[in-house]
Design a protein around this motif. Sequence first.
Motif, PDB file in Angstrom:
ATOM      1  N   ASN A 210      30.808  73.639  38.439  1.00 22.81           N
ATOM      2  CA  ASN A 210      30.732  72.194  38.682  1.00 22.81           C
ATOM      3  C   ASN A 210      31.388  71.352  37.596  1.00 22.81           C
ATOM      4  OD1 ASN A 210      29.206  72.544  41.058  1.00 22.81           O
ATOM      5  ND2 ASN A 210      27.325  72.743  39.867  1.00 22.81           N
ATOM      6  N   ILE A 211      31.914  71.979  36.547  1.00 23.40           N
ATOM      7  CA  ILE A 211      32.462  71.204  35.427  1.00 23.40           C
ATOM      8  C   ILE A 211      33.580  70.284  35.901  1.00 23.40           C
ATOM      9  CG2 ILE A 211      33.657  71.331  33.214  1.00 23.40           C
ATOM     10  CD1 ILE A 211      32.229  74.015  32.740  1.00 23.40           C
ATOM     11  N   ALA A 212      34.590  70.858  36.558  1.00 22.37           N
ATOM     12  CA  ALA A 212      35.739  70.059  36.994  1.00 22.37           C
ATOM     13  C   ALA A 212      35.331  69.046  38.065  1.00 22.37           C
ATOM     14  CB  ALA A 212      36.855  70.970  37.499  1.00 22.37           C
ATOM     15  N   LYS A 213      34.436  69.455  38.957  1.00 22.40           N
ATOM     16  CA  LYS A 213      34.026  68.542  40.041  1.00 22.40           C
ATOM     17  C   LYS A 213      33.287  67.320  39.521  1.00 22.40           C
ATOM     18  CE  LYS A 213      31.980  71.772  42.524  1.00 22.40           C
ATOM     19  NZ  LYS A 213      31.244  72.441  43.624  1.00 22.40           N
ATOM     20  N   LEU A 214      32.492  67.501  38.473  1.00 17.58           N
ATOM     21  CA  LEU A 214      31.751  66.363  37.921  1.00 17.58           C
ATOM     22  C   LEU A 214      32.645  65.449  37.095  1.00 17.58           C
ATOM     23  CD1 LEU A 214      28.373  68.038  36.879  1.00 17.58           C
ATOM     24  CD2 LEU A 214      28.786  66.494  38.799  1.00 17.58           C
ATOM     25  N   GLY A 215      33.715  65.998  36.540  1.00 21.60           N
ATOM     26  CA  GLY A 215      34.604  65.176  35.735  1.00 21.60           C
ATOM     27  C   GLY A 215      35.686  64.478  36.528  1.00 21.60           C
ATOM     28  N   ASP A 216      36.141  65.125  37.588  1.00 20.91           N
ATOM     29  CA  ASP A 216      37.239  64.572  38.398  1.00 20.91           C
ATOM     30  C   ASP A 216      36.666  64.090  39.729  1.00 20.91           C
ATOM     31  OD1 ASP A 216      39.484  63.974  39.839  1.00 20.91           O
ATOM     32  OD2 ASP A 216      40.605  65.758  39.228  1.00 20.91           O
ATOM     33  N   ARG A 217      36.522  62.785  39.897  1.00 26.50           N
ATOM     34  CA  ARG A 217      35.865  62.256  41.095  1.00 26.50           C
ATOM     35  C   ARG A 217      36.761  62.323  42.325  1.00 26.50           C
ATOM     36  NH1 ARG A 217      31.970  57.423  40.883  1.00 26.50           N
ATOM     37  NH2 ARG A 217      31.045  58.763  42.472  1.00 26.50           N
ATOM     38  N   CYS A 272      34.002  63.836  20.488  1.00 27.32           N
ATOM     39  CA  CYS A 272      34.469  63.975  21.869  1.00 27.32           C
ATOM     40  C   CYS A 272      34.097  62.755  22.709  1.00 27.32           C
ATOM     41  CB  CYS A 272      33.873  65.240  22.488  1.00 27.32           C
ATOM     42  SG  CYS A 272      34.454  65.589  24.138  1.00 27.32           S
ATOM     43  N   GLU A 273      35.074  62.284  23.475  1.00 27.39           N
ATOM     44  CA  GLU A 273      34.860  61.221  24.450  1.00 27.39           C
ATOM     45  C   GLU A 273      35.014  61.827  25.839  1.00 27.39           C
ATOM     46  OE1 GLU A 273      34.378  57.072  25.676  1.00 27.39           O
ATOM     47  OE2 GLU A 273      33.986  58.159  23.807  1.00 27.39           O
ATOM     48  N   CYS A 274      34.003  61.656  26.693  1.00 24.51           N
ATOM     49  CA  CYS A 274      34.021  62.218  28.045  1.00 24.51           C
ATOM     50  C   CYS A 274      34.323  61.109  29.055  1.00 24.51           C
ATOM     51  CB  CYS A 274      32.677  62.866  28.368  1.00 24.51           C
ATOM     52  SG  CYS A 274      32.181  64.150  27.202  1.00 24.51           S
ATOM     53  N   LYS A 275      35.306  61.336  29.909  1.00 23.55           N
ATOM     54  CA  LYS A 275      35.682  60.339  30.904  1.00 23.55           C
ATOM     55  C   LYS A 275      35.634  60.956  32.301  1.00 23.55           C
ATOM     56  CE  LYS A 275      36.522  56.811  28.227  1.00 23.55           C
ATOM     57  NZ  LYS A 275      35.654  55.618  28.310  1.00 23.55           N
ATOM     58  N   ALA A 276      34.710  60.486  33.123  1.00 20.45           N
ATOM     59  CA  ALA A 276      34.646  60.914  34.519  1.00 20.45           C
ATOM     60  C   ALA A 276      35.316  59.859  35.376  1.00 20.45           C
ATOM     61  CB  ALA A 276      33.202  61.104  34.954  1.00 20.45           C
ATOM     62  N   GLY A 277      35.980  60.276  36.437  1.00 24.93           N
ATOM     63  CA  GLY A 277      36.654  59.338  37.330  1.00 24.93           C
ATOM     64  C   GLY A 277      37.803  60.032  38.024  1.00 24.93           C
ATOM     65  N   LYS A 278      38.886  59.294  38.273  1.00 22.99           N
ATOM     66  CA  LYS A 278      40.068  59.895  38.881  1.00 22.99           C
ATOM     67  C   LYS A 278      41.230  59.954  37.896  1.00 22.99           C
ATOM     68  CE  LYS A 278      38.674  58.670  43.567  1.00 22.99           C
ATOM     69  NZ  LYS A 278      39.057  58.046  44.848  1.00 22.99           N
ATOM     70  N   SER A 279      41.077  59.270  36.745  1.00 23.52           N
ATOM     71  CA  SER A 279      42.080  59.316  35.684  1.00 23.52           C
ATOM     72  C   SER A 279      41.438  58.817  34.397  1.00 23.52           C
ATOM     73  CB  SER A 279      43.307  58.466  36.036  1.00 23.52           C
ATOM     74  OG  SER A 279      42.937  57.092  36.140  1.00 23.52           O
ATOM     75  N   ILE A 280      42.098  59.075  33.264  1.00 23.73           N
ATOM     76  CA  ILE A 280      41.599  58.601  31.978  1.00 23.73           C
ATOM     77  C   ILE A 280      42.218  57.234  31.702  1.00 23.73           C
ATOM     78  CG2 ILE A 280      41.453  59.099  29.512  1.00 23.73           C
ATOM     79  CD1 ILE A 280      41.887  62.056  30.174  1.00 23.73           C
ATOM     80  N   ARG A 283      42.732  52.794  27.556  1.00 23.49           N
ATOM     81  CA  ARG A 283      41.948  52.307  26.415  1.00 23.49           C
ATOM     82  C   ARG A 283      41.086  53.402  25.777  1.00 23.49           C
ATOM     83  NH1 ARG A 283      39.168  50.853  30.998  1.00 23.49           N
ATOM     84  NH2 ARG A 283      36.942  51.483  31.041  1.00 23.49           N
ATOM     85  N   ALA A 284      41.082  54.609  26.335  1.00 21.35           N
ATOM     86  CA  ALA A 284      40.183  55.662  25.856  1.00 21.35           C
ATOM     87  C   ALA A 284      40.427  56.014  24.395  1.00 21.35           C
ATOM     88  CB  ALA A 284      40.336  56.913  26.732  1.00 21.35           C
ATOM     89  N   VAL A 285      41.708  56.029  23.972  1.00 18.68           N
ATOM     90  CA  VAL A 285      42.015  56.361  22.584  1.00 18.68           C
ATOM     91  C   VAL A 285      41.440  55.309  21.642  1.00 18.68           C
ATOM     92  CG1 VAL A 285      43.886  56.552  20.893  1.00 18.68           C
ATOM     93  CG2 VAL A 285      44.043  57.754  23.090  1.00 18.68           C
ATOM     94  N   GLU A 286      41.689  54.025  21.956  1.00 21.70           N
ATOM     95  CA  GLU A 286      41.176  52.956  21.119  1.00 21.70           C
ATOM     96  C   GLU A 286      39.648  52.966  21.068  1.00 21.70           C
ATOM     97  OE1 GLU A 286      45.272  52.195  21.953  1.00 21.70           O
ATOM     98  OE2 GLU A 286      43.608  52.612  23.317  1.00 21.70           O
ATOM     99  N   GLY A 309      38.901  64.554  30.294  1.00 21.55           N
ATOM    100  CA  GLY A 309      38.837  63.728  31.489  1.00 21.55           C
ATOM    101  C   GLY A 309      39.745  64.239  32.588  1.00 21.55           C
ATOM    102  N   PRO A 310      39.769  63.519  33.714  1.00 19.44           N
ATOM    103  CA  PRO A 310      40.509  63.979  34.894  1.00 19.44           C
ATOM    104  C   PRO A 310      41.945  63.442  34.925  1.00 19.44           C
ATOM    105  CG  PRO A 310      39.234  62.058  35.460  1.00 19.44           C
ATOM    106  CD  PRO A 310      38.973  62.313  33.999  1.00 19.44           C
ATOM    107  N   GLY A 311      42.706  63.953  35.875  1.00 19.07           N
ATOM    108  CA  GLY A 311      44.026  63.408  36.155  1.00 19.07           C
ATOM    109  C   GLY A 311      45.055  63.707  35.086  1.00 19.07           C
ATOM    110  N   LYS A 312      46.204  63.050  35.239  1.00 20.90           N
ATOM    111  CA  LYS A 312      47.317  63.213  34.313  1.00 20.90           C
ATOM    112  C   LYS A 312      47.416  61.962  33.443  1.00 20.90           C
ATOM    113  CE  LYS A 312      52.265  64.282  34.209  1.00 20.90           C
ATOM    114  NZ  LYS A 312      53.473  64.528  35.029  1.00 20.90           N
ATOM    115  N   PRO A 313      47.412  62.092  32.114  1.00 26.40           N
ATOM    116  CA  PRO A 313      47.468  60.921  31.244  1.00 26.40           C
ATOM    117  C   PRO A 313      48.768  60.127  31.442  1.00 26.40           C
ATOM    118  CG  PRO A 313      46.875  62.892  30.004  1.00 26.40           C
ATOM    119  CD  PRO A 313      47.316  63.350  31.347  1.00 26.40           C
TER     120      PRO A 313
END
Length: 464
Positions: A210-217, A272-280, A283-286, A309-313
């Motif tokens: 479930n790791i990838a499924k919970l991180g990538d919506r 570590c910063e955790c980002k769930a959604g469809k992309s990061i 502003r995540a770096v800042e 996080g999910p998706g391609k940066p």
Amino acid sequence: MNQQFAIPTALCLPVPDIEALIQGRTIAALPRMFIRPGQRFALYPADSSASIKAWAKCELCQILDETKPLDILSKLTIWTPKILKEILQKQQYLFLAYLRVYQLPELQEISVNPNIQEKLGKFVSLPNSITVSEANPVINDRTFAQRKHQLEKLEPPLHPELEELQSAIASLIISQPAAKQLDDDIKAFLGWSSEKLIKQPDPNLAWINNIAKLGDRSIEQDEGKSNYQAGTDFEIIARRSLDFLGFKVEENYKGGAGGLDLFCSQPYPVVCECKAGKSIPDRAVEELDRIGRRHLKENYVQAVRLIIGPGKPTKNLKESAEISKISIINVMSLQKLVELRAKHPGAINLVELKQYLEPGQIDYKIDEYIDKAEKEIRLRSHIITVVKELSEQDNESFKATHQSFTVTEIRVHYNVTQNPRLTDEAVHDLLIELSSPLTGYLGRIKGSDWKSDRFYFLRDLPIN
């Protein structure tokens, strides 16, 4: 091998003796009479259950007297010296039957014999013959031959401490199911279990899927979940993942508004910063820089900084990460690392992994590290296979206590089929590792120097 036989009789034995035979802890029984080698019979428990789980073929029967070293015989079987002496006092001789035991595909229920205690150690007729085959041996051919030779020659056991540990663990399995895996591993190391046993997936590790499924919506099944709940769920599983990989995750940092999602203190600091959604988000770096510096102050600069996080940066996100020396990995890269750790518990070296945590998007570096780890595992699996193949080249050699081989013999056989070729020194290093009690894939007979060490096969290292 699958030829079927009809068995009309059974040998009545104490329940603990039958269980020890079925578990592979012993290959011997103590009947009250001589049993002809080659004779086949069911194993009848001397209790009220009347359930037959296995049958046996007698491979040898010895008549022993008090001149034999009972202390060594006791260590190679399941009976204490006191019990063996008591039997000798009653009947002057011990009938020691070497039994090749085969499990039945299903229990055979039979009617209870009311005089079963009087039949202990003797044969009884079955109400109906049972049909059996040699499809499910408790112990494989090679291991049985080795243990038979060891018992015939009354050679002391190679690993008495492990045998004692296994006996202690066996009593815990019912009340503590977690002890079963260790019990299985020890029995495999000692050669007490069949190679046909298949390791079942651990239900306690199902969360890894479930790791990838919970991180990538975009692949998350629960579309009705709020963004806040999705973020919390992914943070929890990311925390569990880093802990599973071997990091010490500090409980004081649990995200929330203005909070640091994850901080690992050992074996090196990781923020570590955790980002769930469809992309990061860009502003995540800042955000990580600001929150990390506020909570960790000067220690932030010394830490490995990671965004999962999910998706391609985006291009902007990757450039910001490189400037701030922050690593970005996809949720699937985290899952791949955890999957490797679950499959091969010793495969992840966190100190080595640190070298791959470069600034910017580093999924390709994680893949590189995983490929390297899997290549090292395949190398060790090939070395084990070489020793196994050498053991199986001559079936007559089963009469030896252990078919063991020198470093040079193993290296020559390996180099015939594998590239790149290895030196004796490199092969010896691998053999020492694989014969450690902590791994238990091979056994070692220590020589006068490393070149005279000899090694023998114990169990496979599956890599699929």
